[in-house]
Motif scaffolding. Sequence first.
Motif, PDB file in Angstrom:
ATOM      1  N   LYS A  39       0.773  -1.211   0.126  1.00 39.60           N
ATOM      2  CA  LYS A  39       0.089   0.134   0.212  1.00 39.60           C
ATOM      3  C   LYS A  39       0.882   1.220  -0.136  1.00 39.60           C
ATOM      4  O   LYS A  39       0.587   2.247   0.698  1.00 39.60           O
ATOM      5  CB  LYS A  39      -1.086   0.006   0.933  1.00 39.60           C
TER       6      LYS A  39
ATOM      7  N   ASP B 217      -8.028   0.444  -6.347  1.00 36.50           N
ATOM      8  CA  ASP B 217      -9.306  -0.500  -6.339  1.00 36.50           C
ATOM      9  C   ASP B 217     -10.020  -0.386  -7.406  1.00 36.50           C
ATOM     10  O   ASP B 217     -10.813  -1.217  -7.513  1.00 36.50           O
ATOM     11  CB  ASP B 217     -10.055   0.552  -5.091  1.00 36.50           C
TER      12      ASP B 217
ATOM     13  N   GLN C  41       2.216   5.052  -1.022  1.00 32.63           N
ATOM     14  CA  GLN C  41       1.717   6.236  -1.766  1.00 32.63           C
ATOM     15  C   GLN C  41       2.352   6.686  -2.908  1.00 32.63           C
ATOM     16  O   GLN C  41       1.683   7.333  -3.944  1.00 32.63           O
ATOM     17  CB  GLN C  41       1.487   7.241  -0.915  1.00 32.63           C
TER      18      GLN C  41
END
Length: 156
Positions: free
Chosen positions: A101, A143, A103
């Motif tokens: 995850k 997502d 950024q």
Amino acid sequence: MRIYIMRHGEAENFAASDAERPLTERGSRQSKQMAEMLAQQLNQPLDTVLVSTYLRAQQTWQCMETELPGVANVQVSDEITPYGDAATVVDYLKAMIGVEKPQSVLLVSHLPLVGYLTSELVVGIQPPMFSTSAIAAIDYDPDMDNAELVWQNVPQ
């Protein structure tokens, strides 16, 4: 999240092998210049940097890292050399993004792969050209598995 795809700095034309071609002085200067530009774009340190095993890519990152301190994870990858497979690299990148995850991720690679990686991520575009030390910024939504080319900058 943001993915930055960068072509290495200008390299010497000849060496014992393609993998051993070092940066020129100009390549070092331009790579540092692009790191300064990228540092102005970032609001926090890069999370992950993937760098090709080839000398010119390694030296490009070495020129940049003082301007981009605090990187949590630097990985050297033989998958992002000039003849790496873009689909395989993007699959790896998406899997890594899903687990870690981050950024922001910076890939320091080569022609023709940098163009193919960009078009593999951003569906529907032709592989863009990259001059030496050029960087493309891609906003990627894991997502939705959707990406958009935000900008591409070249050294002055």
